[in-house]
Design an enzyme around this catalytic site. Structure first.
Site, PDB file in Angstrom:
ATOM      1  N   ASP A 192       0.837  -1.205   0.000  1.00  0.00           N
ATOM      2  CA  ASP A 192       0.000   0.000   0.000  1.00  0.00           C
ATOM      3  C   ASP A 192       0.873   1.255   0.000  1.00  0.00           C
ATOM      4  OD1 ASP A 192      -2.126  -1.700   0.406  1.00  0.00           O
ATOM      5  OD2 ASP A 192      -2.162  -1.389   2.583  1.00  0.00           O
TER       6      ASP A 192
HETATM    7  N1  URA Z   1      -1.218  -5.887   4.082  1.00  0.00           N
HETATM    8  C1  URA Z   1      -1.641  -4.606   4.125  1.00  0.00           C
HETATM    9  O1  URA Z   1      -2.606  -4.300   4.790  1.00  0.00           O
HETATM   10  N2  URA Z   1      -0.962  -3.706   3.406  1.00  0.00           N
HETATM   11  C2  URA Z   1       0.124  -3.992   2.655  1.00  0.00           C
HETATM   12  O2  URA Z   1       0.700  -3.113   2.023  1.00  0.00           O
HETATM   13  C3  URA Z   1       0.535  -5.325   2.628  1.00  0.00           C
HETATM   14  C4  URA Z   1      -0.152  -6.255   3.351  1.00  0.00           C
END
Ligand code: URA
Length: 234
Positions: free
Chosen positions: A102
């Site tokens: 993310d």
């Molecule tokens: N889980 C999440 O919530 N975000 C990420 O970027 C990777 C795994």
């Protein structure tokens, strides 16, 4: 890529011999004899040597980037936001991110130009374990850790077995490592939310047995030969 390197990477001749081939008029680009030894080959150029079409095999490149928060895990962005490509500008090969993190997640991101490798690493059937270090709000009780380990409903999907280990319990927050085997969208954030401890900060610290280690944020290193072999075979 410079034409002599292109010819060398196609396995036709050394760079020096390639220069000779160009000088002697044996090389054509898009049908015309090449006059310029420093020519930069474009993606859609058709290159011929002695009347035969050639194609350079780009050397495979595997890097591990420490992605900071505030970068998109994409090759380009039409809104001109920062992407991880901005951090690897000096890598010559056409690499791309393997999987995603993310915008607000930092940590380990593998980038490569090896499509088969990327496919293997991200395919659900390989269930590659990924470990994240999270700072979550509140106290994470043993009972909640057990629920996270058994599987929680994150909205129409029950997560499979995970490994959870509290690194540090503070009065208002908990630092915790979690290893999961799936890659649902925002999975870790959703898992902690499901047990009532929303994530405040999230970083991926390992993929399988390959660790981020002390690499600084925004920096990258090449994966070692052993790491590449390991990731190809697990
Ligand atoms: N889980 C999440 O919530 N975000 C990420 O970027 C990777 C795994």
């Amino acid at each position: 890529m410079r034409i002599n390197k292109y010819i060398a990477q196609a396995g036709i001749a050394s760079r020096r011999k390639a220069d000779e081939l160009i000088i002697n008029g044996n090389v054509r680009v898009n049908g015309a004899v090449l006059k310029e030894p420093g020519y930069d080959v474009k993606d859609d150029d058709v290159v011929e040597v002695n009347g035969r079409c050639i194609r350079a095999e780009e050397k495979k490149v595997y890097i591990l980037l420490h992605k900071p928060v505030g970068y998109l895990t994409t090759v380009s962005d039409d809104k001109e936001r920062n992407t991880v490509m901005d951090l690897v500008g000096d890598v010559e090969a056409r690499i791309f991110p393997v999987g995603r993190l993310d915008y607000n997640t930092s940590g380990m991101l593998i980038m490569t130009n090896d499509g088969d490798f990327a496919y293997r690493l991200t395919h659900p059937k390989h269930e590659m374990p990924k470990t994240y270090r999270a700072r979550v709000a509140g106290v994470l009780s043993r009972e909640k850790c057990a629920r996270l380990e058994q599987g929680v409903d994150i909205g129409g999907f029950v997560t499979s077995k995970a490994k959870v280990s509290v690194v540090k319990g503070l009065p208002r927050t908990t630092i915790v490592d979690i290893t999961i085997h799936e890659g649902k969208n925002r999975q870790v954030r959703k898992m902690f939310k499901a047990v009532g401890n929303p994530v405040q900060d999230l970083s991926r610290i390992a993929i399988g047995a390959v660790h981020l280690g002390r690499l600084s944020e925004g920096h990258y290193r090449k994966l070692t030969r052993e790491e590449i072999e390991y990731l190809k075979n697990c």
